[in-house]
Design an enzyme around this catalytic site. Structure first.
Site, PDB file in Angstrom:
ATOM      1  N   LYS A 290       0.839  -1.204   0.000  1.00  0.00           N
ATOM      2  CA  LYS A 290       0.000   0.000   0.000  1.00  0.00           C
ATOM      3  C   LYS A 290       0.875   1.255   0.000  1.00  0.00           C
ATOM      4  CE  LYS A 290      -1.585   1.681   3.978  1.00  0.00           C
ATOM      5  NZ  LYS A 290      -1.358   3.097   4.269  1.00  0.00           N
ATOM      6  N   ASN A 291       1.806   1.322   0.949  1.00  0.00           N
ATOM      7  CA  ASN A 291       2.621   2.544   1.050  1.00  0.00           C
ATOM      8  C   ASN A 291       3.570   2.692  -0.130  1.00  0.00           C
ATOM      9  OD1 ASN A 291       1.319   3.118   3.397  1.00  0.00           O
ATOM     10  ND2 ASN A 291       3.006   2.550   4.760  1.00  0.00           N
TER      11      ASN A 291
ATOM     12  N   CYS B  20      -4.374  13.162  13.232  1.00  0.00           N
ATOM     13  CA  CYS B  20      -4.817  11.810  12.880  1.00  0.00           C
ATOM     14  C   CYS B  20      -5.187  11.090  14.161  1.00  0.00           C
ATOM     15  CB  CYS B  20      -3.757  11.090  12.055  1.00  0.00           C
ATOM     16  SG  CYS B  20      -2.803   9.870  12.894  1.00  0.00           S
TER      17      CYS B  20
ATOM     18  N   ARG C  59       0.831  14.416  13.914  1.00  0.00           N
ATOM     19  CA  ARG C  59       1.454  14.100  12.617  1.00  0.00           C
ATOM     20  C   ARG C  59       1.694  15.343  11.741  1.00  0.00           C
ATOM     21  NH1 ARG C  59      -0.878   8.702   9.937  1.00  0.00           N
ATOM     22  NH2 ARG C  59       1.124   8.762   8.902  1.00  0.00           N
TER      23      ARG C  59
ATOM     24  N   ASP D  72       4.216   0.363  12.091  1.00  0.00           N
ATOM     25  CA  ASP D  72       3.005  -0.246  11.547  1.00  0.00           C
ATOM     26  C   ASP D  72       2.819  -1.704  11.970  1.00  0.00           C
ATOM     27  OD1 ASP D  72       2.374   2.114  10.328  1.00  0.00           O
ATOM     28  OD2 ASP D  72       2.963   1.508   8.307  1.00  0.00           O
TER      29      ASP D  72
ATOM     30  N   ARG E  91      -8.731   0.015   4.242  1.00  0.00           N
ATOM     31  CA  ARG E  91      -7.816   1.012   3.653  1.00  0.00           C
ATOM     32  C   ARG E  91      -6.498   0.364   3.239  1.00  0.00           C
ATOM     33  NH1 ARG E  91      -6.883   6.453   6.901  1.00  0.00           N
ATOM     34  NH2 ARG E  91      -5.362   6.496   5.233  1.00  0.00           N
TER      35      ARG E  91
HETATM   36  C1  UD1 Z   1       4.533   6.681   6.598  1.00  0.00           C
HETATM   37  C2  UD1 Z   1       3.599   5.530   6.350  1.00  0.00           C
HETATM   38  C3  UD1 Z   1       2.975   5.061   7.652  1.00  0.00           C
HETATM   39  C4  UD1 Z   1       4.053   4.743   8.674  1.00  0.00           C
HETATM   40  C5  UD1 Z   1       5.035   5.898   8.808  1.00  0.00           C
HETATM   41  C6  UD1 Z   1       6.233   5.562   9.670  1.00  0.00           C
HETATM   42  C7  UD1 Z   1       2.812   5.993   4.127  1.00  0.00           C
HETATM   43  C8  UD1 Z   1       1.681   6.405   3.256  1.00  0.00           C
HETATM   44  N1  UD1 Z   1       2.562   5.976   5.438  1.00  0.00           N
HETATM   45  O1  UD1 Z   1       3.760   7.755   7.122  1.00  0.00           O
HETATM   46  O2  UD1 Z   1       2.203   3.903   7.380  1.00  0.00           O
HETATM   47  O3  UD1 Z   1       3.475   4.499   9.926  1.00  0.00           O
HETATM   48  O4  UD1 Z   1       5.540   6.278   7.516  1.00  0.00           O
HETATM   49  O5  UD1 Z   1       6.933   4.516   9.126  1.00  0.00           O
HETATM   50  O6  UD1 Z   1       3.871   5.648   3.653  1.00  0.00           O
HETATM   51  N2  UD1 Z   1       7.281  13.989  11.157  1.00  0.00           N
HETATM   52  C9  UD1 Z   1       7.506  15.307  11.494  1.00  0.00           C
HETATM   53  N3  UD1 Z   1       7.363  16.246  10.518  1.00  0.00           N
HETATM   54  C10 UD1 Z   1       7.030  15.932   9.237  1.00  0.00           C
HETATM   55  C11 UD1 Z   1       6.809  14.577   8.902  1.00  0.00           C
HETATM   56  C12 UD1 Z   1       6.941  13.618   9.891  1.00  0.00           C
HETATM   57  O7  UD1 Z   1       7.808  15.626  12.634  1.00  0.00           O
HETATM   58  O8  UD1 Z   1       6.933  16.835   8.397  1.00  0.00           O
HETATM   59  C13 UD1 Z   1       7.434  12.951  12.198  1.00  0.00           C
HETATM   60  C14 UD1 Z   1       6.144  12.192  12.493  1.00  0.00           C
HETATM   61  O9  UD1 Z   1       5.343  12.855  13.431  1.00  0.00           O
HETATM   62  C15 UD1 Z   1       6.687  10.864  12.979  1.00  0.00           C
HETATM   63  C16 UD1 Z   1       7.966  10.681  12.173  1.00  0.00           C
HETATM   64  O10 UD1 Z   1       8.292  11.965  11.669  1.00  0.00           O
HETATM   65  O11 UD1 Z   1       7.027  10.951  14.336  1.00  0.00           O
HETATM   66  C17 UD1 Z   1       7.863   9.714  11.022  1.00  0.00           C
HETATM   67  O12 UD1 Z   1       6.718  10.011  10.254  1.00  0.00           O
HETATM   68  P1  UD1 Z   1       6.708   9.777   8.688  1.00  0.00           P
HETATM   69  O13 UD1 Z   1       7.793   8.831   8.348  1.00  0.00           O
HETATM   70  O14 UD1 Z   1       6.688  11.075   7.985  1.00  0.00           O
HETATM   71  O15 UD1 Z   1       5.307   9.086   8.449  1.00  0.00           O
HETATM   72  P2  UD1 Z   1       4.385   9.205   7.185  1.00  0.00           P
HETATM   73  O16 UD1 Z   1       5.197   9.438   5.967  1.00  0.00           O
HETATM   74  O17 UD1 Z   1       3.255  10.131   7.470  1.00  0.00           O
END
Ligand code: UD1
Length: 420
Positions: free
Chosen positions: A22-23, A116, A121, A304, A396
């Site tokens: 999915k991701n 979320c 997030r 996850d 999802r």
């Molecule tokens: C992706 C995955 C999700 C998984 C997550 C962590 C997809 C569609 N989703 O989500 O299933 O749980 O990676 O492996 O691929 N953060 C910040 N600022 C930002 C972005 C992230 O502080 O701008 C922090 C988040 O709060 C979190 C960490 O970085 O603590 C990692 O998040 P991130 O890797 O960005 O997750 P997603 O890409 O949203």
């Protein structure tokens, strides 16, 4: 609305073909905005988040048709640069269109995702990275408005390793003028797969698979056909399901290398595991050992998987601790597991699990995708019947979840319900 009705107490035994990630798909699909033309993305999982991304791309003028697991995309005529709240609120990965749109078309208007189910997030790193490449960003009525005549390569360090921010900034950097250096970039397999697709499209990227990505911008990219990598989280979920029921499973169409840390933990828990090219065989003849787990960035245990591991540990005779260092509030499944009779306490960013108690069937509610999966797993070892509500969360991210579980001996039925 649908619910799952699960009759617990059955050993799982059989073979499951793992779906595409999915991701992985959610990163590859928006990459089609970078180069007009037609794409065939094979091994695409046929599930709700992919449909949501298709609808979002449709709203931008991109044609998407999912035929079984073959996704055909035509991005020849992009007619809109706006990702509306309606889509982004359903799925945060919608934010992925920001980087490609501003890089290729010099403009984008993308709704901010908001919070979320398990915390705030933020998307600050996506925005800081794109600003570093010269995008002019402003916030208007809940939307990020991005403009740029031409992005310019630069250095950017991710303060936190972020999958989404790395994907977004990486896609943008491929069309920037000059060189970009991204440090502390995410190394999750889905990002590596995205980088490989971008290279196929003509991007120049060094350091793929490492946390340091060097991108030499090119003037244009071309469309490609690409196969989506196997879903390591779906695979981990089924391995855990077999382990907790004392069963035996063979997973096909999987990449064992992407699951190295999960396999190591399952072996510590007492599973016998063999891997062979694109297969994983697991057999569990006893109760699992109580094993602590810390969810972190790749190649560590994925966040996850932590909810499902918590369910596995309910079957262990002894106490274990599951800690999430990525999403410190991601424990919405715990109160529902307690409704099934589990003895779990959340302390800071850890769940302390006193395993070995016989669970008994109850009505429980999914709060998010992996929490929902964890509840189904717990229901598999509960005495009697459980009902899992709000399974749209599970839909999802799991393709044919109940069909796959039924095929290996679980008693799980999808039923319409008035309960929400
Ligand atoms: C992706 C995955 C999700 C998984 C997550 C962590 C997809 C569609 N989703 O989500 O299933 O749980 O990676 O492996 O691929 N953060 C910040 N600022 C930002 C972005 C992230 O502080 O701008 C922090 C988040 O709060 C979190 C960490 O970085 O603590 C990692 O998040 P991130 O890797 O960005 O997750 P997603 O890409 O949203």
């Amino acid at each position: 609305m649908d619910k799952f009705v699960v009759q617990g107490g059955r050993k799982l035994n059989g073979r499951i073909k793992v779906s595409g990630a999915k991701n992985g798909s959610l990163a590859l699909m928006p990459a089609s905005l970078l180069a007009p033309g037609t794409y065939h993305l094979s091994n695409t999982p046929n599930l709700r988040d992919v449909w949501t991304m298709s609808r979002l791309l449709n709203s931008l003028g991109v044609f998407c048709e999912l035929n079984g697991n073959d996704l055909f995309v035509d991005s020849t005529k992009v007619t809109s640069f706006e990702a509306p709240y309606e889509h982004v609120k359903k799925m945060r990965a919608s934010f992925y269109v920001l980087g490609p749109l501003v890089a290729r078309y010099g403009q984008a208007r993308v709704s901010l995702p908001g919070g979320c189910a398990w915390g705030p997030r933020p998307v600050d790193l996506h925005l800081k990275g794109l600003e570093k490449l010269g995008a002019e960003l402003s916030l208007e009525s809940g939307y990020v408005v991005a403009k740029s005549s031409k992005l310019i390569g630069n250095k950017f360090h991710f303060d936190i390793s972020s999958v989404g921010a790395t994907g977004n900034v990486l896609m943008a950097a491929t069309l920037a003028k000059g060189n970009t250096l991204l440090t502390n970039a995410a190394t999750e397999p889905e990002i590596t797969a995205l980088a490989r697709m971008l290279v196929q499209m003509g991007a120049k990227i060094d350091g793929i698979g490492t946390s340091q990505l060097e991108i030499e911008g090119v003037d244009e990219l071309k469309p490609v056909n690409q196969e989506t990598i196997p879903d390591r989280i779906e695979a981990a979920t089924f391995l855990i399901a077999a382990a907790m029921t004392g069963g035996k499973i063979e997973l096909t169409n999987v990449n064992p290398y992407h699951l190295t840390s999960v396999i190591a933990k399952l072996e510590e828990a007492g599973c016998e595991i063999d891997v062979n090219a694109d297969k994983i065989m697991l057999e569990m003849s006893d109760k699992p050992n109580p094993i602590d787990l810390i969810a972190t960035t790749y190649p560590g245990i994925p966040t996850d998987v932590q909810a499902q591991w918590t369910s596995l540990m309910l079957a262990a005779n002894g106490t274990s601790k599951v800690t999430d260092t990525i999403y410190t509030d991601r424990f919405k499944h715990v109160p529902e597991l307690i409704r099934l009779g589990a003895d779990v306490e959340v302390v800071d960013n850890s769940a302390i699990i006193k395993g070995g108690k016989q669970l008994s069937g109850a009505i429980v509610m999914s709060s998010d995708l992996r929490a929902g999966a964890a509840l189904v797993l717990a229901a598999l070892i509960a005495e009697g019947t459980s009902e899992i509500l709000r399974i749209y969360h599970i839909d999802r991210g799991y393709e044919d979840f109940e069909k796959k579980l039924t095929s290996i001996g679980a008693s799980i039925k999808r039923v319409k319900t008035e309960l929400i």
